[in-house]
Design an enzyme around this catalytic site. Structure first.
Site, PDB file in Angstrom:
ATOM      1  N   HIS A   1       0.865  -1.195   0.000  1.00 16.89           N
ATOM      2  CA  HIS A   1       0.000   0.000   0.000  1.00 16.89           C
ATOM      3  C   HIS A   1       0.894   1.234   0.000  1.00 16.89           C
ATOM      4  O   HIS A   1       1.497   1.568   1.016  1.00 16.89           O
ATOM      5  CB  HIS A   1      -0.911   0.019   1.230  1.00 16.89           C
ATOM      6  CG  HIS A   1      -1.837   1.201   1.267  1.00 16.89           C
ATOM      7  ND1 HIS A   1      -3.205   1.053   1.226  1.00 16.89           N
ATOM      8  CD2 HIS A   1      -1.619   2.544   1.315  1.00 16.89           C
ATOM      9  CE1 HIS A   1      -3.778   2.248   1.267  1.00 16.89           C
ATOM     10  NE2 HIS A   1      -2.813   3.167   1.320  1.00 16.89           N
TER      11      HIS A   1
ATOM     12  N   HIS B   1       1.491   5.418  -1.892  1.00 20.12           N
ATOM     13  CA  HIS B   1       1.096   6.525  -2.762  1.00 20.12           C
ATOM     14  C   HIS B   1       2.351   7.107  -3.406  1.00 20.12           C
ATOM     15  O   HIS B   1       3.250   7.593  -2.710  1.00 20.12           O
ATOM     16  CB  HIS B   1       0.381   7.620  -1.959  1.00 20.12           C
ATOM     17  CG  HIS B   1      -0.876   7.150  -1.304  1.00 20.12           C
ATOM     18  ND1 HIS B   1      -2.113   7.251  -1.905  1.00 20.12           N
ATOM     19  CD2 HIS B   1      -1.096   6.570  -0.101  1.00 20.12           C
ATOM     20  CE1 HIS B   1      -3.039   6.757  -1.104  1.00 20.12           C
ATOM     21  NE2 HIS B   1      -2.441   6.326   0.000  1.00 20.12           N
TER      22      HIS B   1
ATOM     23  N   LYS C   1      -9.653  -0.470  -5.364  1.00 20.86           N
ATOM     24  CA  LYS C   1      -9.599   0.236  -4.080  1.00 20.86           C
ATOM     25  C   LYS C   1     -10.869   1.042  -3.860  1.00 20.86           C
ATOM     26  O   LYS C   1     -11.253   1.857  -4.689  1.00 20.86           O
ATOM     27  CB  LYS C   1      -8.386   1.176  -4.047  1.00 20.86           C
ATOM     28  CG  LYS C   1      -8.266   2.037  -2.774  1.00 20.86           C
ATOM     29  CD  LYS C   1      -8.031   1.181  -1.535  1.00 20.86           C
ATOM     30  CE  LYS C   1      -7.939   2.052  -0.280  1.00 20.86           C
ATOM     31  NZ  LYS C   1      -6.636   2.734  -0.162  1.00 20.86           N
TER      32      LYS C   1
ATOM     33  N   HIS D   1     -10.344   1.479   2.382  1.00 20.91           N
ATOM     34  CA  HIS D   1     -10.065   2.505   3.378  1.00 20.91           C
ATOM     35  C   HIS D   1     -11.243   2.431   4.355  1.00 20.91           C
ATOM     36  O   HIS D   1     -12.331   2.908   4.058  1.00 20.91           O
ATOM     37  CB  HIS D   1      -9.970   3.889   2.740  1.00 20.91           C
ATOM     38  CG  HIS D   1      -9.642   4.971   3.726  1.00 20.91           C
ATOM     39  ND1 HIS D   1      -8.455   5.665   3.695  1.00 20.91           N
ATOM     40  CD2 HIS D   1     -10.325   5.451   4.803  1.00 20.91           C
ATOM     41  CE1 HIS D   1      -8.432   6.537   4.696  1.00 20.91           C
ATOM     42  NE2 HIS D   1      -9.560   6.415   5.378  1.00 20.91           N
TER      43      HIS D   1
ATOM     44  N   HIS E   1      -4.279  -0.203   6.199  1.00 21.60           N
ATOM     45  CA  HIS E   1      -3.744   0.653   7.274  1.00 21.60           C
ATOM     46  C   HIS E   1      -4.630   0.664   8.527  1.00 21.60           C
ATOM     47  O   HIS E   1      -5.124   1.699   8.937  1.00 21.60           O
ATOM     48  CB  HIS E   1      -3.494   2.071   6.772  1.00 21.60           C
ATOM     49  CG  HIS E   1      -4.559   2.680   5.915  1.00 21.60           C
ATOM     50  ND1 HIS E   1      -5.892   2.721   6.261  1.00 21.60           N
ATOM     51  CD2 HIS E   1      -4.472   3.294   4.708  1.00 21.60           C
ATOM     52  CE1 HIS E   1      -6.574   3.325   5.312  1.00 21.60           C
ATOM     53  NE2 HIS E   1      -5.742   3.675   4.352  1.00 21.60           N
TER      54      HIS E   1
ATOM     55  N   LEU F   1      -4.372   9.762   7.787  1.00 18.76           N
ATOM     56  CA  LEU F   1      -5.712   9.187   7.889  1.00 18.76           C
ATOM     57  C   LEU F   1      -5.663   7.731   7.463  1.00 18.76           C
ATOM     58  O   LEU F   1      -5.105   7.429   6.395  1.00 18.76           O
ATOM     59  CB  LEU F   1      -6.702   9.967   7.007  1.00 18.76           C
ATOM     60  CG  LEU F   1      -7.043  11.372   7.498  1.00 18.76           C
ATOM     61  CD1 LEU F   1      -7.902  12.104   6.463  1.00 18.76           C
ATOM     62  CD2 LEU F   1      -7.777  11.332   8.838  1.00 18.76           C
TER      63      LEU F   1
ATOM     64  N   ASP G   1       1.612   2.905   3.395  1.00 18.95           N
ATOM     65  CA  ASP G   1       0.759   4.075   3.176  1.00 18.95           C
ATOM     66  C   ASP G   1       1.603   5.340   3.073  1.00 18.95           C
ATOM     67  O   ASP G   1       1.143   6.434   3.395  1.00 18.95           O
ATOM     68  CB  ASP G   1      -0.298   4.218   4.280  1.00 18.95           C
ATOM     69  CG  ASP G   1      -1.423   5.183   3.908  1.00 18.95           C
ATOM     70  OD1 ASP G   1      -1.641   5.404   2.704  1.00 18.95           O
ATOM     71  OD2 ASP G   1      -2.075   5.735   4.822  1.00 18.95           O
TER      72      ASP G   1
ATOM     73  N   ALA H   1      -3.144  15.207   5.005  1.00 21.14           N
ATOM     74  CA  ALA H   1      -2.942  13.956   5.744  1.00 21.14           C
ATOM     75  C   ALA H   1      -1.991  13.057   4.972  1.00 21.14           C
ATOM     76  O   ALA H   1      -2.164  12.834   3.776  1.00 21.14           O
ATOM     77  CB  ALA H   1      -4.283  13.260   5.948  1.00 21.14           C
TER      78      ALA H   1
END
Length: 344
Positions: free
Chosen positions: A13, A15, A99, A136, A174, A219, A247, A263
């Protein structure tokens, strides 16, 4: 134990963003992990297999020479996702999951699913083809306390969903609470969870006591120390339902140190060392390989890596800042602090 050799770990996971950001994020991640599940919440979001493969090409353009890096792609689940797209995921070499962001849950989630009942036709196909649904796991109602949103999601959304689709393959991303950890433990083996380094190493006191620390803001938000302890217990337990997902989420210093700060914690450059620190603090460093290098690959039905990395117990100072975009800085997680492990 002062040295540990692991199968090359994967990040399930992360970004990476897009455009100029990839120049920073891709090399940082590729030097740590062999594979990575790349989040699709770009602007505009990655909604089809064709868009995902195009995004993968943009990522690979920044992979360092001589580094074996294999980004795995994910589609962004919207109210309008076609059920036919699921079969395309199943048939794709590089797209592995879809997702679901509840609309408004986190960064760039405005296009997320507004009501999970609207997308049952797609979820039926996910269950049929055993394509993982990544969640999420927070409700987004304004009246729900931010510290309660994960538990409410389990009770109000995920429990009914799994009753409707008992064979659905799910990763609760997460996780941050004892309730989420226990929920995953109680489910069949088709339900798993990722855990971040920040939720293993820190709790809400680290973010709030002595002044607000915006670079700990993510978050789902950091929770009480009791929740942190439960996450450490399950992450280091050797249970294959729990595996590594950083994350890691880049935002410029200006966007974080702001009246309405973004976040996300940027952990990519030293992520495996941060996990080693967490595991070592509870005397379970020997359990790191399963969590970091085996259980995620097994869950996704991919072969485990064969190359290895070595970590040594030697202090290193995490950089105070890193170059990011044009004339901007990014502050990595635990910037300027000393950790006790180093990748060699």
């Amino acid at each position: 134990m002062n040295t540990i050799t692991l199968l090359q770990p994967d990040d399930w996971h992360v970004h990476l963003r897009d455009g100029l950001a990839l120049k920073r994020t891709v090399p940082d991640l590729a030097r740590q992990f062999s594979r990575a599940i790349c989040m699709p919440n770009l602007v505009p979001p990655v909604k089809t297999v064709d868009e995902a493969l195009a995004y993968r090409e943009r990522i690979m353009a920044h992979a360092p020479e001589g580094v074996n890096f294999d980004p795995r792609m994910v589609l962004y689940f919207t109210d309008y996702t076609s059920p036919e797209e699921v079969k395309k995921i199943k048939d794709s070499e590089y797209v592995n999951a879809i997702k679901l962001y509840p609309a408004g849950a986190t960064t760039n989630s405005d296009n997320g699913v507004s009501d999970i009942r609207k997308v049952y036709a797609v979820i039926e196909q996910l269950e049929k083809y055993q394509v993982p649904l990544l969640l999420h796991g927070e409700v987004t109602h304004n009246h729900v306390d931010i510290f309660d949103r994960e538990k409410r999601f389990l009770d109000e959304v995920l429990s009914p969903l799994l009753k409707q689709f008992p064979a659905l393959k799910v990763v609760l991303e997460h996780i941050t609470t004892s309730e989420a950890a226990h929920f995953v433990l109680e489910q069949d083996r088709n339900v798993a969870a990722t855990i971040t380094p920040q939720h293993l190493l820190f709790n809400r006191n680290d973010m709030l006591v002595g002044g607000i620390k915006p670079h700990f803001y993510c978050l789902p938000i950091l929770k009480r120390q009791t929740h942190q302890q439960t996450l450490l217990e399950v992450a280091t337990s050797g249970n294959p339902k729990f595996f590594l997902g950083t994350d890691s989420a880049p935002h410029s210093k200006n966007a974080k140190e702001n009246a309405c700060g973004c976040a996300g914690c940027y952990s990519a450059p030293t992520a495996i060392e941060l996990y080693a620190q967490a595991f070592d603090q509870v005397g379970r460093i020997e359990r790191l390989e399963g969590f970091a290098s085996m259980f995620g690959a097994d869950f996704y039905g991919l072969p485990r890596n064969t190359q290895t990395i070595t970590l040594i117990k030697e202090p290193q100072v995490i950089p105070a800042s890193l170059e990011y975009l044009e004339n901007e800085q990014i502050i990595p997680l635990y910037a300027g602090q000393t950790i006790q492990w180093r990748k060699v």
